[in-house]
Design an enzyme around this catalytic site. Structure first.
Site, PDB file in Angstrom:
ATOM      1  N   ALA A 116       0.789  -1.222   0.000  1.00 55.83           N
ATOM      2  CA  ALA A 116       0.000   0.000   0.000  1.00 55.83           C
ATOM      3  C   ALA A 116       0.826   1.278   0.000  1.00 55.83           C
ATOM      4  O   ALA A 116       0.277   2.369   0.149  1.00 55.83           O
ATOM      5  CB  ALA A 116      -0.927  -0.003   1.217  1.00 55.83           C
ATOM      6  N   ASN A 182       1.589  -4.150   7.690  1.00 58.22           N
ATOM      7  CA  ASN A 182       2.509  -4.724   6.719  1.00 58.22           C
ATOM      8  C   ASN A 182       3.316  -3.636   6.003  1.00 58.22           C
ATOM      9  O   ASN A 182       4.464  -3.868   5.613  1.00 58.22           O
ATOM     10  CB  ASN A 182       1.750  -5.565   5.697  1.00 58.22           C
ATOM     11  CG  ASN A 182       1.307  -6.895   6.277  1.00 58.22           C
ATOM     12  OD1 ASN A 182       2.087  -7.609   6.893  1.00 58.22           O
ATOM     13  ND2 ASN A 182       0.045  -7.224   6.098  1.00 58.22           N
ATOM     14  N   HIS A 212      -0.552   6.962   4.362  1.00 59.05           N
ATOM     15  CA  HIS A 212       0.781   6.480   4.726  1.00 59.05           C
ATOM     16  C   HIS A 212       1.778   7.611   4.478  1.00 59.05           C
ATOM     17  O   HIS A 212       1.852   8.151   3.373  1.00 59.05           O
ATOM     18  CB  HIS A 212       1.152   5.266   3.886  1.00 59.05           C
ATOM     19  CG  HIS A 212       0.123   4.185   3.907  1.00 59.05           C
ATOM     20  ND1 HIS A 212      -0.009   3.297   4.957  1.00 59.05           N
ATOM     21  CD2 HIS A 212      -0.852   3.860   3.016  1.00 59.05           C
ATOM     22  CE1 HIS A 212      -1.003   2.470   4.705  1.00 59.05           C
ATOM     23  NE2 HIS A 212      -1.536   2.789   3.539  1.00 59.05           N
TER      24      HIS A 212
END
Length: 256
Positions: A116, A182, A212
């Site tokens: 991601a 992750n 993120h």
């Protein structure tokens, strides 16, 4: 036609199935027995439903893990021992340093998907010149943190503004939040390692996206990257981009 094995039959696996590129077909799906009837209903006899990768008598062109850190720990070593190519999305499994070494020494080919986050290529390049500090922050909605260890650290129902509820190393984050962190592991593996990568996890009731943020400093200079992605509608813990990174692995296979 390249033939792949999927590990998992959940939201991410379904997203890969829906977007499978031309030149690639699914030959096998490894999933719990409870899912086998649904696999047969969806694919008929074109896809074999397996309880374990070792039940496959042929050699897939790619084994694509879209399940969990547990699946990587359970199946990864035996897949690589067979000389197969394993692409892993649940990179947090490698927070277990003993497992990481077993996978690296097992043979075959191990690919860690970017998942991601973006910028892993730049991070890896910066490492060549000397990294000094890597900080990763994940900001998600309360729904994305439900069912995780976050519920023991913060009252998700009472959060009224963005708030950091965890700070620690990438190894700690990957271990405590196996379904959510992750990306932290991916950043760590591409940069300064599991123990030196600093991680902040946030809950934000005002967002519907998974954001993120990566801040990197070193002898090369520094860079700041922020990616705001939509979660999969069928699973708010999973970013759509993570599923698309698995699709990209299939496309690269088709072109190889």
């Amino acid at each position: 036609m390249k033939k792949i094995m999927l590990i998992g039959f959940g939201a991410m696996a379904q997203a890969v199935i829906e977007r499978l590129p031309d030149g690639v077909s699914i030959g096998w799906i490894v999933a719990r027995e409870a899912h086998h009837e649904a696999i047969r209903a969806q694919f008929g006899g074109a896809v074999a439903a397996l309880a374990s990768p070792v039940d496959c008598a042929e050699a897939p062109d790619l084994v694509l893990e879209c399940a969990s850190q547990q699946a990587v720990a359970q199946y990864g070593e035996e897949i690589l021992h067979r000389g197969w190519h394993l692409a892993v999305i649940s990179t947090g499994a490698l927070a277990d340093s003993a497992l990481e070494q077993r996978l690296l020494n097992a043979g075959g080919k191990l690919t860690l998907l970017s998942g991601a986050v973006a910028g892993i290529d730049g991070l890896s390049a910066a490492r060549e010149g000397g990294l000094e500090r890597v900080t990763y922050r994940s900001r998600k909605s309360p729904a994305s943190w439900r069912g995780s260890y976050a519920e023991q650290l913060i009252d998700l129902n009472a959060v009224s503004q963005a708030q950091v509820f965890f700070e620690g190393s990438a190894r700690e984050a990957a271990r405590l939040f196996p379904a959510n962190a992750n990306v932290a592991a991916t950043v760590a593996l591409g940069g300064v390692g599991m123990d030196d990568t600093r991680v902040q996890l946030m809950v934000d009731p005002a967002t519907t996206r998974n954001t993120h943020t990566l801040h990197v400093e070193g002898l090369f200079g520094e860079f700041h990257l922020e990616l705001s992605g939509l979660p999969l509608a069928s699973n708010p813990k999973t970013s759509t981009l993570a599923a698309l990174s698995a699709v990209r692995a299939c496309r690269e296979l088709a072109l190889s």
